[in-house]
Design a protein around this motif. Structure first.
Motif, short mmCIF file in Angstrom:
data_model
loop_
_atom_site.label_atom_id
_atom_site.label_comp_id
_atom_site.label_asym_id
_atom_site.label_seq_id
_atom_site.Cartn_x
_atom_site.Cartn_y
_atom_site.Cartn_z
N PHE A 172 47.07 30.55 42.79
CA PHE A 172 47.85 31.61 42.15
C PHE A 172 49.21 31.75 42.83
O PHE A 172 50.21 31.36 42.29
N THR A 173 49.25 32.30 44.03
CA THR A 173 50.53 32.44 44.72
C THR A 173 50.99 31.11 45.31
O THR A 173 52.16 30.95 45.62
N HIS A 174 50.06 30.18 45.51
CA HIS A 174 50.34 28.87 46.06
C HIS A 174 49.52 27.83 45.30
O HIS A 174 48.53 28.18 44.64
N TRP A 175 49.91 26.57 45.43
CA TRP A 175 49.15 25.52 44.76
C TRP A 175 47.71 25.53 45.23
O TRP A 175 47.42 25.81 46.39
N GLY A 176 46.80 25.21 44.29
CA GLY A 176 45.38 25.34 44.55
C GLY A 176 44.61 24.05 44.65
O GLY A 176 45.15 22.97 44.92
N SER A 177 43.32 24.15 44.38
CA SER A 177 42.34 23.11 44.70
C SER A 177 42.04 22.12 43.58
O SER A 177 41.15 21.29 43.74
N PHE A 178 42.75 22.16 42.48
CA PHE A 178 42.58 21.12 41.47
C PHE A 178 43.43 19.94 41.88
O PHE A 178 44.29 19.45 41.15
N ALA A 179 43.20 19.51 43.11
CA ALA A 179 43.99 18.46 43.75
C ALA A 179 43.13 17.83 44.85
O ALA A 179 42.06 18.34 45.19
N GLU A 180 43.64 16.74 45.40
CA GLU A 180 42.90 16.10 46.48
C GLU A 180 42.99 16.88 47.79
O GLU A 180 42.06 16.87 48.59
N TYR A 181 44.12 17.57 48.00
CA TYR A 181 44.34 18.34 49.22
C TYR A 181 44.98 19.67 48.87
O TYR A 181 45.70 19.78 47.89
N VAL A 233 49.61 24.05 40.40
CA VAL A 233 48.28 23.45 40.52
C VAL A 233 47.29 24.60 40.69
O VAL A 233 47.35 25.33 41.68
N PRO A 234 46.38 24.81 39.72
CA PRO A 234 45.41 25.90 39.82
C PRO A 234 44.23 25.53 40.72
O PRO A 234 44.16 24.43 41.25
N GLY A 235 43.29 26.46 40.82
CA GLY A 235 42.04 26.23 41.54
C GLY A 235 41.95 27.06 42.81
O GLY A 235 42.77 26.89 43.71
N HIS A 236 40.96 27.94 42.88
CA HIS A 236 40.81 28.79 44.06
C HIS A 236 39.39 28.84 44.60
O HIS A 236 39.17 29.40 45.67
N SER A 241 48.31 18.15 32.98
CA SER A 241 48.19 16.70 33.15
C SER A 241 47.88 16.36 34.59
O SER A 241 48.21 17.11 35.52
N ILE A 242 47.23 15.21 34.76
CA ILE A 242 46.98 14.69 36.10
C ILE A 242 48.24 13.95 36.53
O ILE A 242 48.73 13.08 35.82
N GLN A 243 48.77 14.35 37.70
CA GLN A 243 50.01 13.75 38.20
C GLN A 243 49.85 13.39 39.66
O GLN A 243 48.99 13.92 40.36
N THR A 244 50.72 12.51 40.11
CA THR A 244 50.82 12.23 41.54
C THR A 244 51.93 13.12 42.09
O THR A 244 53.06 13.10 41.60
N VAL A 245 51.57 13.95 43.08
CA VAL A 245 52.50 14.89 43.69
C VAL A 245 52.47 14.67 45.21
O VAL A 245 51.53 14.07 45.73
N MET A 253 49.22 12.54 46.47
CA MET A 253 47.87 12.90 46.03
C MET A 253 47.89 13.11 44.52
O MET A 253 48.93 13.36 43.92
N LYS A 254 46.71 13.08 43.93
CA LYS A 254 46.58 13.42 42.51
C LYS A 254 46.23 14.88 42.39
O LYS A 254 45.48 15.43 43.19
N ALA A 255 46.77 15.50 41.34
CA ALA A 255 46.52 16.92 41.10
C ALA A 255 46.63 17.21 39.61
O ALA A 255 47.34 16.50 38.88
N LEU A 256 45.94 18.24 39.15
CA LEU A 256 46.08 18.73 37.79
C LEU A 256 47.24 19.71 37.81
O LEU A 256 47.20 20.71 38.53
N VAL A 257 48.28 19.42 37.04
CA VAL A 257 49.51 20.20 37.09
C VAL A 257 49.74 20.90 35.75
O VAL A 257 49.69 20.27 34.69
#
Length: 190
Positions: free
Chosen positions: A112-121, A57-60, A14-18, A1-5
């Motif tokens: 915050f404690t886990h990767w967030g929603s600035f991603a596809e999933y 990956v931020p976003g909550h 940066s936008i990365q594939t993770v 998926m793509k995510a802002l990392v």
């Protein structure tokens, strides 16, 4: 998926594939349909939150559709439209059992404690405790724009206050603000 990392605090992300997330036993994977940007995300990017581990990956503040369900989830299925509160609780500790999930000692926070929603999933833990069903009449964008404000208020009014139709609620001391590290039992009480 793509995510802002974020790889370094206060540096350009940066936008990365993770790798795509997998559902935890009692959690789900949500396809993010809309995500908000909150002042808390800026604090995380600045490095003010000690729970963030890099890369991150931020976003909550988000809403989406459940794509995968963990084997221990009872109340949700793929295709359900959902959102969730900023502070996601364990649901079983004494604090949660008293109705104070917002200060759960074993909380988790996507972004915050886990990767967030600035991603596809995004993977969400403890789905049966934390997810909020999103009616078809509420758009993903509306739900994400309400983020911290709506889901936290909804849980307070419906789950804690047990308010029902025809009852009145007075809210005192409402307003935005960041009070440092939310995991340190910060509460807006007036």
């Amino acid at each position: 998926m793509k995510a802002l990392v974020i790889e370094s605090f206060q540096e350009k992300p940066s936008i990365q594939t993770v790798p795509d997330p997998t559902p935890p036993d009692h959690g789900v994977v949500i396809e993010v349909k809309a995500t908000g940007i909150c002042r808390s995300d800026w604090h995380g990017w600045m490095g003010h939150d000690s729970d963030i581990r890099l890369p991150h990956v931020p976003g909550h503040e988000f809403a989406g559709v459940i794509q995968e369900v963990g084997k221990g989830v009872k109340n949700w299925k793929a295709g359900d439209r959902v959102t969730l509160p900023f502070v996601c609780a364990c649901g079983i500790c004494p604090t949660c059992q008293s109705g104070n999930q917002q200060i759960c000692d074993d909380q988790f926070q996507p972004g915050f404690t886990h990767w967030g929603s600035f991603a596809e999933y995004v993977a969400v833990y403890r789905a049966d405790t934390n997810l909020v069903r999103l009616p078809d009449s509420v758009s993903f964008e509306t739900a994400a724009s309400l983020g911290c404000r709506f889901a936290t208020f909804f849980r307070a009014v419906v789950a804690q206050g047990k308010i029902s139709g025809g009852q009145w609620v007075a809210v005192h001391g409402c307003g935005g603000g960041y009070c440092g590290n939310f995991r340190r039992r910060c509460a807006y009480l007036d």
